[in-house]
Design a protein around this motif. Structure first.
Motif, PDB file in Angstrom:
ATOM      1  N   CYS A  51       4.383   2.600   2.553  1.00 22.60           N
ATOM      2  CA  CYS A  51       3.228   1.792   2.169  1.00 22.60           C
ATOM      3  C   CYS A  51       3.384   1.409   0.703  1.00 22.60           C
ATOM      4  CB  CYS A  51       1.936   2.571   2.380  1.00 22.60           C
ATOM      5  SG  CYS A  51       0.482   1.665   1.843  1.00 22.60           S
ATOM      6  N   THR A  52       3.429   0.100   0.430  1.00 20.71           N
ATOM      7  CA  THR A  52       3.608  -0.364  -0.946  1.00 20.71           C
ATOM      8  C   THR A  52       2.349  -0.161  -1.784  1.00 20.71           C
ATOM      9  OG1 THR A  52       3.001  -2.586  -0.256  1.00 20.71           O
ATOM     10  CG2 THR A  52       5.334  -2.058  -0.307  1.00 20.71           C
ATOM     11  N   HIS A  53       1.193  -0.051  -1.141  1.00 20.81           N
ATOM     12  CA  HIS A  53      -0.054   0.137  -1.881  1.00 20.81           C
ATOM     13  C   HIS A  53      -0.266   1.603  -2.247  1.00 20.81           C
ATOM     14  CE1 HIS A  53      -1.110  -4.002  -1.128  1.00 20.81           C
ATOM     15  NE2 HIS A  53      -0.787  -3.820   0.142  1.00 20.81           N
ATOM     16  N   CYS A  54       0.118   2.517  -1.375  1.00 16.25           N
ATOM     17  CA  CYS A  54       0.023   3.956  -1.665  1.00 16.25           C
ATOM     18  C   CYS A  54       1.262   4.463  -2.401  1.00 16.25           C
ATOM     19  CB  CYS A  54      -0.135   4.746  -0.366  1.00 16.25           C
ATOM     20  SG  CYS A  54      -1.600   4.332   0.578  1.00 16.25           S
ATOM     21  N   ASN A  55       2.362   3.721  -2.325  1.00 20.05           N
ATOM     22  CA  ASN A  55       3.640   4.045  -2.958  1.00 20.05           C
ATOM     23  C   ASN A  55       4.240   5.332  -2.396  1.00 20.05           C
ATOM     24  OD1 ASN A  55       5.732   3.316  -4.640  1.00 20.05           O
ATOM     25  ND2 ASN A  55       4.943   4.469  -6.369  1.00 20.05           N
ATOM     26  N   LYS A  56       4.096   5.532  -1.063  1.00 21.64           N
ATOM     27  CA  LYS A  56       4.686   6.684  -0.397  1.00 21.64           C
ATOM     28  C   LYS A  56       4.774   6.398   1.097  1.00 21.64           C
ATOM     29  CE  LYS A  56       0.249   9.030  -0.179  1.00 21.64           C
ATOM     30  NZ  LYS A  56      -0.508  10.225  -0.502  1.00 21.64           N
ATOM     31  N   TYR A  57       5.438   7.287   1.830  1.00 23.48           N
ATOM     32  CA  TYR A  57       5.550   7.155   3.277  1.00 23.48           C
ATOM     33  C   TYR A  57       4.285   7.714   3.922  1.00 23.48           C
ATOM     34  CZ  TYR A  57      10.394   5.725   3.013  1.00 23.48           C
ATOM     35  OH  TYR A  57      11.529   5.016   2.764  1.00 23.48           O
ATOM     36  N   THR A  58       3.637   6.899   4.749  1.00 24.46           N
ATOM     37  CA  THR A  58       2.409   7.302   5.420  1.00 24.46           C
ATOM     38  C   THR A  58       2.475   6.927   6.887  1.00 24.46           C
ATOM     39  OG1 THR A  58       1.352   5.191   4.918  1.00 24.46           O
ATOM     40  CG2 THR A  58       0.995   6.992   3.340  1.00 24.46           C
TER      41      THR A  58
END
Length: 64
Positions: A51-58
């Motif tokens: 996720c580019t908005h959370c900046n992590k794998y979700t």
């Protein structure tokens, strides 16, 4: 004679943490498109994507 619908359909995957998290890096919701076989996978699809908005794998879940 018209062809019947195929087994593969295009689904949209949406980030589960973006909608619930208000203190994220940037506003918006991460979405991906993918295909699935409707005969083999009848349940909603869940994949771990970046996720580019959370900046992590979700977890991204299929939306209607």
């Amino acid at each position: 004679m018209a062809k019947s619908k195929g087994a593969r359909i295009i689904v949209t995957l949406e980030c589960t943490e973006c909608s619930s998290n208000t203190s994220k890096r940037s506003p918006g919701v991460s979405r991906y498109t993918s295909t699935k076989n409707r005969r083999n996978t009848t349940a909603r699809l869940e994949l771990k994507k970046f996720c580019t908005h959370c900046n992590k794998y979700t977890i991204h879940k299929e939306i209607k």
